[in-house]
Design a protein around this motif. Structure first.
Motif, PDB file in Angstrom:
ATOM      1  N   ALA A   1       0.962  -1.303   0.078  1.00  0.00           N
ATOM      2  CA  ALA A   1       0.012   0.120  -0.014  1.00  0.00           C
ATOM      3  C   ALA A   1       0.980   1.223   0.017  1.00  0.00           C
ATOM      4  O   ALA A   1       1.925   1.265   0.422  1.00  0.00           O
ATOM      5  CB  ALA A   1      -0.828  -0.063   1.276  1.00  0.00           C
ATOM      6  N   ALA A   2       0.342   2.097  -0.504  1.00  0.00           N
ATOM      7  CA  ALA A   2       1.032   3.734  -0.662  1.00  0.00           C
ATOM      8  C   ALA A   2      -0.340   4.709  -0.257  1.00  0.00           C
ATOM      9  O   ALA A   2      -1.040   4.866  -0.549  1.00  0.00           O
ATOM     10  CB  ALA A   2       1.791   4.091  -1.864  1.00  0.00           C
ATOM     11  N   HIS A   3       0.437   5.248   0.922  1.00  0.00           N
ATOM     12  CA  HIS A   3      -0.350   6.558   1.416  1.00  0.00           C
ATOM     13  C   HIS A   3       0.355   7.799   1.037  1.00  0.00           C
ATOM     14  O   HIS A   3       1.333   8.107   1.561  1.00  0.00           O
ATOM     15  CB  HIS A   3      -0.715   6.257   2.890  1.00  0.00           C
ATOM     16  N   VAL A   4      -0.235   8.760   0.491  1.00  0.00           N
ATOM     17  CA  VAL A   4       0.208   9.960  -0.249  1.00  0.00           C
ATOM     18  C   VAL A   4      -0.457  10.966   1.279  1.00  0.00           C
ATOM     19  O   VAL A   4      -1.709  11.262   1.019  1.00  0.00           O
ATOM     20  CB  VAL A   4      -0.066  10.350  -1.403  1.00  0.00           C
ATOM     21  N   HIS A   5       0.457  11.881   1.833  1.00  0.00           N
ATOM     22  CA  HIS A   5       0.050  12.775   2.852  1.00  0.00           C
ATOM     23  C   HIS A   5       0.253  14.007   2.082  1.00  0.00           C
ATOM     24  O   HIS A   5       1.458  14.550   1.849  1.00  0.00           O
ATOM     25  CB  HIS A   5       0.997  12.552   4.022  1.00  0.00           C
TER      26      HIS A   5
END
Length: 322
Positions: A45-49
């Protein structure tokens, strides 16, 4: 027609390993969990802040806890998505998010195969995108809305992105999560009706649903029809560009019908220079081409981040210096 969430996941066939864009919201939570269960050990998974709202740090904590509990590898990327005056904050955030996701997908060195990326937009999002395109007077490209699969360049490499849920309703996604008792984040910005998409969602779509219950299906079908027609136009433009050659000869351009000329010019600008002409810019460019009957007639018009000009008997585009 819209299809059940589980059917859409079964039909999804990306290259593995797979990177799932994970915001912590309902849609990306369902997609991440379903993909991880289908391909254990092959999904991350990749979470972009984006740093655009106070709740963003809480989103990160939720995503980290969710993934840690299930053993899903997670990468958190912080980006600067602030927009300049006159720019859309939603567009800036989306561009920053895609740049970050694609950069992650090509990580691992030059010898590594870029990972495919899965995004969780669904049938409701697609319908809203069609409505937004109509309000902006978009052509076939805009009315095609969001593609189910496309490629994007990241540096010297190409990344494949997928939207496997475009024929799944938001209600069905949430029903699947509810049946699994899976928690997710409710983004507070979704209630901000200062954003056009949120106004469409809150005010216009309920009216559509009451009057045209099948509008998710029909809007999605229209988008697919528009995408097919747009692909045909792209093929014609590519053939014309190959036939005329580069740089573009003005005499040969003037010999084309106006619609075919416009189609070729759009393709040339986008494909060769990454520039998109507005309707007014394209109309003016065609007007100047039409007037270009003598050697002394000049062409000079700004398009995107550059300038279209005449050089001898050819049309050229150059990047603006300032």
């Amino acid at each position: 027609m819209t299809i059940p969430f589980e059917q859409a996941v079964r039909a999804f066939e990306p290259r593995l390993p797979l990177l799932v864009a994970y915001s912590g919201g309902a849609d990306s939570t369902a997609l991440l969990l379903a993909c991880f269960e289908r391909w254990p050990g092959q999904v991350s998974a990749a979470h972009v802040h984006h740093g655009l709202q106070a709740a963003a740090d809480g989103f990160v904590s939720h995503c980290q806890e969710f993934c840690s509990r299930r053993g899903i590898p997670l990468t958190v990327e912080r980006v600067d998505a602030r927009h300049a005056a006159g720019e859309s904050p939603e567009d800036m955030a989306r561009r920053a998010r895609y740049r970050s996701l694609c950069a992650l997908a090509v990580g691992g060195g030059a010898a590594a195969q870029p990972r495919d990326i899965a995004l969780a937009q669904h049938a409701d999002d697609q319908a809203e995108t069609v409505l937004l395109a109509l309000t902006r007077g978009a052509g076939l490209g805009g009315l095609s809305a969001m593609p189910a699969r496309w490629q994007r360049r990241s540096g010297e490499r190409m990344v494949t992105l997928h939207r496997p849920l475009l024929r799944v309703s938001a209600a069905d996604i949430r029903a699947w999560l509810s049946s699994r008792q899976v928690a997710f984040i409710e983004d507070p910005s979704n209630s901000n009706q200062g954003l056009t998409r949120n106004r469409i969602r809150a005010q216009f779509r309920p009216i559509l649903a009451a009057s045209f219950p099948a509008y998710l299906d029909t809007f999605g079908r229209s988008a697919r029809h528009a995408a097919q027609a747009q692909e045909l136009l792209r093929e014609v433009a590519a053939q014309d560009l190959s036939k005329l050659g580069l740089p573009l000869p003005i005499a040969a351009l003037r010999a084309l019908t106006q619609p075919r000329q416009a189609n070729l010019l759009r393709h040339w600008l986008q494909h060769e220079h990454g520039a998109s002409a507005s309707t007014a810019q394209l109309d003016e460019l065609q007007r100047q081409l039409q007037a270009c009957k003598t050697a002394g007639q000049q062409i000079d018009i700004r398009v995107g981040h550059g300038q279209v000009t005449r050089r001898a008997d050819w049309l050229e585009w150059r990047e603006s210096s300032g």
